[in-house]
Design an enzyme around this catalytic site. Structure first.
Site, PDB file in Angstrom:
ATOM      1  N   CYS A  46      -0.770  -7.918  14.330  1.00 26.84           N
ATOM      2  CA  CYS A  46      -0.582  -8.456  15.646  1.00 26.84           C
ATOM      3  C   CYS A  46      -1.894  -8.075  16.569  1.00 26.84           C
ATOM      4  CB  CYS A  46       0.584  -8.055  16.341  1.00 26.84           C
ATOM      5  SG  CYS A  46       0.847  -6.182  16.550  1.00 26.84           S
TER       6      CYS A  46
ATOM      7  N   HIS B 168       4.113  -3.878  19.376  1.00 27.50           N
ATOM      8  CA  HIS B 168       3.743  -5.308  19.090  1.00 27.50           C
ATOM      9  C   HIS B 168       3.127  -5.903  20.005  1.00 27.50           C
ATOM     10  CE1 HIS B 168       4.037  -8.887  16.609  1.00 27.50           C
ATOM     11  NE2 HIS B 168       4.828  -9.360  17.479  1.00 27.50           N
TER      12      HIS B 168
ATOM     13  N   HIS C  14       1.387 -15.080  17.506  1.00 26.20           N
ATOM     14  CA  HIS C  14       1.294 -13.548  17.249  1.00 26.20           C
ATOM     15  C   HIS C  14       1.533 -13.636  15.737  1.00 26.20           C
ATOM     16  CE1 HIS C  14       6.024 -12.721  16.742  1.00 26.20           C
ATOM     17  NE2 HIS C  14       5.969 -14.004  16.758  1.00 26.20           N
TER      18      HIS C  14
END
Length: 176
Positions: free
Chosen positions: A86, A135, A147
């Site tokens: 990510c 994240h 993402h």
């Protein structure tokens, strides 16, 4: 050759028009001891507007680059090209847009000083999730995020739903 040279100068909200012959060495100008506040404000706003326009152009480029990575596999520690985690995707996208970011989600959040809210997010902002900001994704606009989700999955564009809103833990605007 004869004619007039016209020069305008802003002075305390009024314009001063000076005329002189074309062959004159220098046009006549009104002078003031200090520049009026409105002139300074206009200059500052113009510089700020230019900075905002440059950031938006970079944000648009970062989102377009991230979108081109859709379908690439997730790889822990991946910084592309070809596989991403990510923060690698976010950092790689913004690096292509001319903005260097640190490597990890926590480092990125700390390094980018312009913080934004969930409702204040605009295209290109980086959204962070979970308590440890473990994240992140790139806001693509219109309620979507790009993402690199997790192992075994691929980079994708998703609709931000209640789950992500509940787990939202901040956002930043790089490039300002």
């Amino acid at each position: 050759m004869s004619g007039l040279v016209l020069t305008t100068t802003a002075a305390l909200g009024a314009s001063v028009l000076a005329a002189g012959p074309v062959h004159a060495a220098a046009p006549q100008r009104a002078t003031l001891a200090a520049a009026p506040a409105s002139t300074v404000t206009t200059t500052t706003l113009t510089a700020k507007q230019a900075r905002i326009a440059k950031q938006r152009k970079r944000a648009d480029y970062a989102v377009k680059y991230a979108a081109k990575q859709i379908g690439d596999p997730y790889r822990y520690g991946g910084t592309g090209p070809g596989s991403w985690d990510c923060s690698g995707l976010a950092g790689g996208s913004w690096r292509k847009a001319g903005v260097k970011l640190p490597r990890t989600t926590q480092q990125i959040y700390k390094a980018v000083h312009k913080k934004v809210s969930w409702k204040g997010a605009v295209k290109g902002d980086l959204l962070f999730f979970y308590g440890g900001r473990s994240h992140m994704g790139i806001y693509a606009g219109h309620g979507y995020m790009i993402h690199a989700p997790s192992s075994g999955k691929r980079v994708k564009k998703i609709k931000l739903n209640g789950y992500y809103k509940r787990n939202f833990h901040g956002a930043v605007r790089p490039g300002i």
